[in-house]
Design a protein around this motif. Structure first.
Motif, PDB file in Angstrom:
ATOM      1  N   ALA A 109       0.830  -1.206   0.000  1.00  0.00           N
ATOM      2  CA  ALA A 109       0.000   0.000   0.000  1.00  0.00           C
ATOM      3  C   ALA A 109       0.862   1.252   0.000  1.00  0.00           C
ATOM      4  CB  ALA A 109      -0.926   0.000   1.219  1.00  0.00           C
ATOM      5  N   GLY A 110       0.327   2.324  -0.588  1.00  0.00           N
ATOM      6  CA  GLY A 110       1.031   3.592  -0.584  1.00  0.00           C
ATOM      7  C   GLY A 110       2.411   3.482  -1.184  1.00  0.00           C
ATOM      8  N   ALA A 111       3.406   4.027  -0.486  1.00  0.00           N
ATOM      9  CA  ALA A 111       4.784   3.957  -0.963  1.00  0.00           C
ATOM     10  C   ALA A 111       5.239   2.518  -1.139  1.00  0.00           C
ATOM     11  CB  ALA A 111       5.712   4.696  -0.002  1.00  0.00           C
ATOM     12  N   GLY A 112       4.690   1.608  -0.346  1.00  0.00           N
ATOM     13  CA  GLY A 112       5.049   0.191  -0.487  1.00  0.00           C
ATOM     14  C   GLY A 112       4.668  -0.355  -1.845  1.00  0.00           C
ATOM     15  N   ALA A 113       3.483   0.018  -2.334  1.00  0.00           N
ATOM     16  CA  ALA A 113       3.054  -0.411  -3.662  1.00  0.00           C
ATOM     17  C   ALA A 113       3.959   0.170  -4.734  1.00  0.00           C
ATOM     18  CB  ALA A 113       1.611  -0.004  -3.919  1.00  0.00           C
ATOM     19  N   ASN A 114       4.289   1.447  -4.612  1.00  0.00           N
ATOM     20  CA  ASN A 114       5.042   2.112  -5.671  1.00  0.00           C
ATOM     21  C   ASN A 114       6.515   1.722  -5.686  1.00  0.00           C
ATOM     22  OD1 ASN A 114       2.724   3.298  -6.600  1.00  0.00           O
ATOM     23  ND2 ASN A 114       2.950   5.111  -5.320  1.00  0.00           N
ATOM     24  N   ILE A 115       7.074   1.405  -4.538  1.00  0.00           N
ATOM     25  CA  ILE A 115       8.432   0.861  -4.510  1.00  0.00           C
ATOM     26  C   ILE A 115       8.462  -0.471  -5.249  1.00  0.00           C
ATOM     27  CG2 ILE A 115      10.145  -0.190  -2.973  1.00  0.00           C
ATOM     28  CD1 ILE A 115       9.549   2.132  -1.011  1.00  0.00           C
ATOM     29  N   ALA A 116       7.462  -1.304  -5.018  1.00  0.00           N
ATOM     30  CA  ALA A 116       7.397  -2.584  -5.734  1.00  0.00           C
ATOM     31  C   ALA A 116       7.305  -2.356  -7.236  1.00  0.00           C
ATOM     32  CB  ALA A 116       6.204  -3.402  -5.248  1.00  0.00           C
ATOM     33  N   ALA A 133      -3.079   4.165  -1.552  1.00  0.00           N
ATOM     34  CA  ALA A 133      -3.853   4.565  -0.374  1.00  0.00           C
ATOM     35  C   ALA A 133      -3.767   6.051  -0.051  1.00  0.00           C
ATOM     36  CB  ALA A 133      -3.370   3.755   0.839  1.00  0.00           C
ATOM     37  N   PHE A 134      -3.022   6.797  -0.814  1.00  0.00           N
ATOM     38  CA  PHE A 134      -2.725   8.195  -0.475  1.00  0.00           C
ATOM     39  C   PHE A 134      -3.964   9.067  -0.343  1.00  0.00           C
ATOM     40  CE2 PHE A 134       0.733   6.311  -2.877  1.00  0.00           C
ATOM     41  CZ  PHE A 134       1.851   6.594  -2.094  1.00  0.00           C
ATOM     42  N   SER A 135      -4.890   8.937  -1.297  1.00  0.00           N
ATOM     43  CA  SER A 135      -6.053   9.826  -1.293  1.00  0.00           C
ATOM     44  C   SER A 135      -6.923   9.629  -0.058  1.00  0.00           C
ATOM     45  CB  SER A 135      -6.897   9.606  -2.559  1.00  0.00           C
ATOM     46  OG  SER A 135      -7.434   8.299  -2.580  1.00  0.00           O
ATOM     47  N   LYS A 136      -6.809   8.476   0.567  1.00  0.00           N
ATOM     48  CA  LYS A 136      -7.632   8.191   1.740  1.00  0.00           C
ATOM     49  C   LYS A 136      -7.247   9.068   2.933  1.00  0.00           C
ATOM     50  CE  LYS A 136      -8.422   3.386   0.340  1.00  0.00           C
ATOM     51  NZ  LYS A 136      -9.877   3.477   0.137  1.00  0.00           N
ATOM     52  N   ILE A 137      -6.023   9.629   2.893  1.00  0.00           N
ATOM     53  CA  ILE A 137      -5.599  10.518   3.975  1.00  0.00           C
ATOM     54  C   ILE A 137      -5.223  11.907   3.439  1.00  0.00           C
ATOM     55  CG2 ILE A 137      -4.913   8.685   5.551  1.00  0.00           C
ATOM     56  CD1 ILE A 137      -1.993   9.207   4.705  1.00  0.00           C
ATOM     57  N   GLY A 138      -5.688  12.225   2.227  1.00  0.00           N
ATOM     58  CA  GLY A 138      -5.490  13.556   1.698  1.00  0.00           C
ATOM     59  C   GLY A 138      -4.125  13.830   1.108  1.00  0.00           C
ATOM     60  N   LEU A 139      -3.467  12.779   0.593  1.00  0.00           N
ATOM     61  CA  LEU A 139      -2.145  12.946  -0.018  1.00  0.00           C
ATOM     62  C   LEU A 139      -2.189  12.536  -1.486  1.00  0.00           C
ATOM     63  CD1 LEU A 139       0.167  11.549   2.820  1.00  0.00           C
ATOM     64  CD2 LEU A 139      -0.284  13.955   2.245  1.00  0.00           C
ATOM     65  N   ILE A 140      -1.083  12.733  -2.179  1.00  0.00           N
ATOM     66  CA  ILE A 140      -0.962  12.298  -3.572  1.00  0.00           C
ATOM     67  C   ILE A 140      -0.009  11.114  -3.639  1.00  0.00           C
ATOM     68  CG2 ILE A 140      -1.237  14.712  -4.268  1.00  0.00           C
ATOM     69  CD1 ILE A 140       1.758  14.362  -5.373  1.00  0.00           C
ATOM     70  N   PRO A 141      -0.080  10.289  -4.685  1.00  0.00           N
ATOM     71  CA  PRO A 141       0.876   9.186  -4.832  1.00  0.00           C
ATOM     72  C   PRO A 141       2.303   9.718  -4.954  1.00  0.00           C
ATOM     73  CG  PRO A 141      -1.009   8.849  -6.255  1.00  0.00           C
ATOM     74  CD  PRO A 141      -1.126  10.247  -5.727  1.00  0.00           C
ATOM     75  N   ASP A 142       3.198   9.144  -4.171  1.00  0.00           N
ATOM     76  CA  ASP A 142       4.607   9.500  -4.275  1.00  0.00           C
ATOM     77  C   ASP A 142       5.411   8.246  -4.591  1.00  0.00           C
ATOM     78  OD1 ASP A 142       4.967   8.139  -1.784  1.00  0.00           O
ATOM     79  OD2 ASP A 142       4.692   9.992  -0.660  1.00  0.00           O
ATOM     80  N   SER A 143       6.705   8.290  -4.341  1.00  0.00           N
ATOM     81  CA  SER A 143       7.589   7.157  -4.654  1.00  0.00           C
ATOM     82  C   SER A 143       7.439   6.726  -6.111  1.00  0.00           C
ATOM     83  CB  SER A 143       7.321   5.979  -3.697  1.00  0.00           C
ATOM     84  OG  SER A 143       7.444   6.391  -2.357  1.00  0.00           O
ATOM     85  N   ALA A 144       7.318   7.715  -6.985  1.00  0.00           N
ATOM     86  CA  ALA A 144       7.219   7.530  -8.436  1.00  0.00           C
ATOM     87  C   ALA A 144       5.921   6.858  -8.866  1.00  0.00           C
ATOM     88  CB  ALA A 144       8.415   6.768  -8.987  1.00  0.00           C
ATOM     89  N   GLY A 145       4.914   6.883  -8.010  1.00  0.00           N
ATOM     90  CA  GLY A 145       3.631   6.309  -8.392  1.00  0.00           C
ATOM     91  C   GLY A 145       3.006   6.997  -9.587  1.00  0.00           C
ATOM     92  N   THR A 146       3.117   8.318  -9.647  1.00  0.00           N
ATOM     93  CA  THR A 146       2.536   9.035 -10.786  1.00  0.00           C
ATOM     94  C   THR A 146       3.372   8.872 -12.049  1.00  0.00           C
ATOM     95  OG1 THR A 146       3.687  11.108 -10.215  1.00  0.00           O
ATOM     96  CG2 THR A 146       1.496  10.771  -9.269  1.00  0.00           C
ATOM     97  N   PHE A 147       4.562   8.331 -11.917  1.00  0.00           N
ATOM     98  CA  PHE A 147       5.428   8.100 -13.074  1.00  0.00           C
ATOM     99  C   PHE A 147       5.230   6.700 -13.647  1.00  0.00           C
ATOM    100  CE2 PHE A 147       9.467   6.994 -15.134  1.00  0.00           C
ATOM    101  CZ  PHE A 147       9.687   8.096 -15.935  1.00  0.00           C
ATOM    102  N   PHE A 148       5.326   5.683 -12.802  1.00  0.00           N
ATOM    103  CA  PHE A 148       5.291   4.308 -13.303  1.00  0.00           C
ATOM    104  C   PHE A 148       3.881   3.768 -13.508  1.00  0.00           C
ATOM    105  CE2 PHE A 148       9.640   4.252 -11.462  1.00  0.00           C
ATOM    106  CZ  PHE A 148      10.322   3.888 -12.613  1.00  0.00           C
TER     107      PHE A 148
END
Length: 260
Positions: A109-116, A133-148
């Motif tokens: 989940a979150g950064a864990g998903a995007n690192i994978a 899971a980011f939007s559930k707490i008011g954040l955006i995808p990080d750890s290159a989630g918006t890239f990959f």
């Protein structure tokens, strides 16, 4: 070595196991630095020819440990978390000249998903799930989630998953092209081991050049990529593994690559 990870080396494969099962292997500062340290070590170790990243217990990684960011005595701030924890991990995954296999044993989940998803090959247990899971707490995808993520599954699906935070099970993740394969839970460890050993037996130099070429393909135009392929192919053709591969093919035997 930090107790937040476990490291095992066997058959030219290094396994980094996230080891905070009591919090579903969520990242704190110590674990982020420990993962970075091991990735740096293995990147330059000639005896290591493939790397596996996985989790202990029921989860792969639940992302950021929210206790760290909500405790004023522990919270390093979002700027430090991104620029000192996650961004360097993503950069190391992509820059390490060896194949990195994400073995997603449970929830990512979150950064864990995007690192994978930043790893070269992603496989999952049938009990695994991927959650932006980011939007559930008011954040955006990080750890290159918006890239990959949009490059893996397309813009529309990635946009929906990032905004809605839907859980994607392993079977659906494979269908979408988010991961390479999923395996029945009972077979997962054996299949991961077989795949990791296979990667460790392959021509490491060629795999490193393939990885670098794919990195460039994310931003290059066609002419730039063709020129790069020519450059890298000439380099690969000068390797000992290429000579061995051709000799083995002519002699109708299994090649014995040395990773050089």
């Amino acid at each position: 070595m930090s107790q937040t990870i476990q490291v095992d080396i066997k058959d030219r494969v290094a396994t980094i196991r996230l080891n905070r099962p009591e919090v579903f292997n969520s990242f704190n500062r110590e674990m982020a630095f420990a993962v970075q340290s091991e990735l740096k070590n293995f990147a330059t170790n000639p005896d290591i020819r493939a790397i596996v990243l996985t989790g202990s217990g029921k989860a792969f990684c639940a992302g950021q440990d929210l206790k760290e960011v909500t405790d004023p005595s522990l919270n390093p701030g979002f700027k430090a978390i991104l620029e000192e924890h996650y961004n360097p991990i993503i950069q190391l995954i992509r820059e390490t000249p060896k194949p990195i296999l994400a073995a997603v044993n449970g929830v990512a989940a979150g950064a864990g998903a995007n690192i994978a998803l930043a790893c070269d090959i992603v496989v999952a247990s049938e009990q695994a799930a991927f959650i932006q899971a980011f939007s559930k707490i008011g954040l955006i995808p990080d750890s290159a989630g918006t890239f990959f993520l949009p490059r893996l599954i397309g813009f529309q699906k990635a946009s929906a998953l990032a905004m809605l935070g839907d859980k994607v099970d392993a079977q659906e993740a494979e269908r979408l092209g988010m991961i390479y394969k999923y395996y029945p839970t009972k077979d997962f460890e054996d299949e991961v081991n077989k795949l990791a050993v296979k990667l460790g037996d392959m021509p490491t130099k060629a795999l490193a050049l393939t990885k670098e070429a794919l990195n460039h393909a994310l931003v290059n135009n066609l002419d730039e990529q063709l020129a790069l392929e020519s450059q890298f192919q000439i380099e690969a053709a000068s390797s000992q593994d290429y000579t061995e591969g051709v000799s083995a093919f002519v002699q109708k035997r299994k090649p014995e690559f040395k990773g050089k």
